[in-house]
Design an enzyme around this catalytic site. Structure first.
Site, PDB file in Angstrom:
ATOM      1  CB  CYS A 204      -9.701 120.395  77.759  1.00 18.78           C
ATOM      2  SG  CYS A 204      -9.673 119.025  76.738  1.00 18.78           S
TER       3      CYS A 204
ATOM      4  CB  CYS B 203     -18.563 122.368  75.677  1.00 16.04           C
ATOM      5  SG  CYS B 203     -19.514 122.574  74.396  1.00 16.04           S
TER       6      CYS B 203
ATOM      7  CB  CYS C 219     -15.023 114.296  75.265  1.00 13.99           C
ATOM      8  SG  CYS C 219     -14.956 115.461  74.083  1.00 13.99           S
TER       9      CYS C 219
END
Length: 241
Positions: free
Chosen positions: A115, A226, A198
């Site tokens: 993701c 990330c 996020c």
């Protein structure tokens, strides 16, 4: 310039001096990536208030806090400068959401990293096309795995120089500077969110927790990133030419 040459040029300069030197040598071929966190707002202020030609870009993952968008708008209104926005490829997102669901990132580290790759890494790659130098808001204090980061390094995967102008700043330094210079910053910082990503992947931290403990809190890995600053599963550390 290689890492050693640029390091020798920048060493001893304060954060503004670093950015001015980068501007003089690279201009719009230098890119600063902002997530509208406190650190990034300071660098954006230094770039915009000094009229530097460094490009300021942001990666809109599509799942940010509403407060982050509010800071983005306040920044545009205050400085009257352009911030380039890069989104994930809709086809990549459609495939991921169709095959795995909207919250698949909670199910495994692999799905979470996929993701992040779609929403952050691939848009970053597009943002850096044609750039020769990448500026970040990384600070040593943010986590233990960033303690030995140098001022200048090279991201070998992207073949681009990276500079961290506020690497030595403390959180208190950042907050004091932002208030003194009336820099817009995210109100979530004052609600226990020192590191903001996020919305589904960020929570407030408890007193005494690591700075980044609120990021991907359900994972048990010691190092949580990330993927923006990773090469072959490790934080970029190459200091050679």
């Amino acid at each position: 310039m290689n890492v050693q040459e640029l390091t020798e040029t920048l060493i001893g300069k304060d954060s503004l001096g670093i950015l001015k030197t980068i501007d003089s040598k690279y201009g719009s071929e230098a890119v600063f990536t902002s997530s509208f966190g406190l650190e990034d707002q300071i660098i954006t202020h230094l770039i915009f208030s000094q009229g530097l030609n460094i490009r300021v870009v942001t990666l809109d993952t599509g799942r940010l806090f509403k407060e982050t968008y509010e800071v983005q708008q306040r920044t545009l209104d205050q400085y009257g400068k352009k911030i380039e926005v890069f989104f994930p490829d809709p086809k990549d997102l459609e495939r991921y959401l169709t095959e795995k669901g909207p919250n698949a990132f909670y199910q495994s580290i692999e799905l979470r990293k996929e993701c992040c790759h779609i929403r952050k890494v691939l848009p970053l790659n597009r943002a850096l096309v044609g750039a020769k130098l990448w500026i970040t808001g990384i600070r040593k204090e943010q986590s233990g795995n960033r303690n030995d980061m140098p001022l200048v390094e090279i991201d070998s995967a992207k073949e681009i120089l990276k500079v961290h102008p506020i690497l030595q700043w403390s959180w208190e330094d950042c907050l004091s500077f932002a208030k003194e210079n009336k820099i817009p910053y995210n109100p979530l910082h004052e609600e226990g969110y020192p590191s903001i990503g996020c919305a589904p992947c960020t929570r407030a931290i408890e007193p005494g927790e690591d700075f980044r403990a609120g990021r991907w809190w359900w994972e048990n890995e010691d190092t949580k990133e990330c993927g923006l600053h990773w090469v072959d599963g490790k934080l970029t550390r190459k200091k050679g030419n």
